[in-house]
Scaffold this active site. Structure first.
Site, PDB file in Angstrom:
ATOM      1  N   LYS A  29      32.481   9.798  34.694  1.00  0.00           N
ATOM      2  CA  LYS A  29      33.072   9.662  33.219  1.00  0.00           C
ATOM      3  C   LYS A  29      31.636   9.675  32.240  1.00  0.00           C
ATOM      4  CE  LYS A  29      35.900   6.212  32.456  1.00  0.00           C
ATOM      5  NZ  LYS A  29      36.433   4.846  32.461  1.00  0.00           N
ATOM      6  N   ILE A  30      32.076  10.688  31.271  1.00  0.00           N
ATOM      7  CA  ILE A  30      30.732  10.763  30.393  1.00  0.00           C
ATOM      8  C   ILE A  30      31.456  10.446  28.831  1.00  0.00           C
ATOM      9  CG2 ILE A  30      29.390  12.570  29.300  1.00  0.00           C
ATOM     10  CD1 ILE A  30      29.418  14.178  31.937  1.00  0.00           C
TER      11      ILE A  30
END
Length: 224
Positions: free
Chosen positions: A85-86
């Protein structure tokens, strides 16, 4: 629609996945920080669950290079089902194609606008995660924005999937399913609420009452 569980509560995870058709798990730094569980124990359980569920964990790095470095380590640790997750920001957008080139699956998170989602899709994200209830809390329409995101991605042929996040009620989940959202990540309480209806409970009670009035404590298989 994929159904993911948004928690780091190991007891809740074990209970929910033993009953409900869960496709994956998601967390973020806030969820992990609030958890009572030891983080190493949590990750060990995630490793075991990751053999048959997708796992979306968020980077804590701030620069694109360090984000990708963390992504490599996390992917090596958790396996093929892992998604990094960015958060959507300049370093995040820079990191997405770098991560994809390194063979890392990416979920772009903290998405609040369709254009943020479009930028993430163009960069190569596998999922974009718009925050529905948080949009509602600022007088925006979270469900409508997710619907707009799905339309934009479909219009331009992106394979990026929409992973709806941040919910407070099952009506939001229902509305997103109609809007064509590919996946949602929800709390254990909302997973349970998805199948609740008072008339379902009442019907089950009536079935039991009517059977016992006629047949007592026997079961249907006793008459085969």
């Amino acid at each position: 629609m994929q159904l993911l569980l948004d928690t780091a509560d190991l007891n809740a995870i074990k209970e929910i996945i033993s009953i409900y058709p869960i496709d994956g798990l998601t967390t973020n730094p806030s969820i992990l920080a609030a958890s009572k569980w030891d983080l190493k124990d949590t990750f060990e359980q995630f490793r075991q669950l990751g053999r048959h569920l997708s796992l979306h964990l968020q980077t804590t790095a701030r620069t694109a290079e360090n984000i990708v470095e963390q992504g490599r380590a996390l992917t090596d640790n958790f396996g093929d089902g892992f998604h990094l997750k960015i958060p959507i920001c300049e370093e995040g957008i820079k990191a997405i194609p770098m991560a994809k080139a390194a063979g890392i699956k990416v979920t772009a998170t903290a998405v609040f606008t369709p254009l943020q989602a479009l930028a993430a899709a163009k960069a190569g994200a596998d999922y974009v995660a718009p925050y529905v209830n948080r949009l509602d809390n600022i007088c925006a329409n979270g469900v409508a924005e997710v619907g707009n995101i799905t339309v934009i991605l479909r219009n331009y042929g992106y394979e990026t999937k929409v992973l709806g996040a941040s919910f407070k009620n099952v009506q939001q989940l229902y509305d997103l399913s109609l809007a064509g959202c590919h996946a949602v990540t929800v709390t254990p309480a909302l997973v349970k609420a998805m199948i609740y209806h008072p008339y379902t409970d009442k019907s089950i009670e009536l079935f039991d009452h009517d059977w016992q009035e006629r047949f007592g404590d026997s079961h249907i298989t006793d008459y085969l």
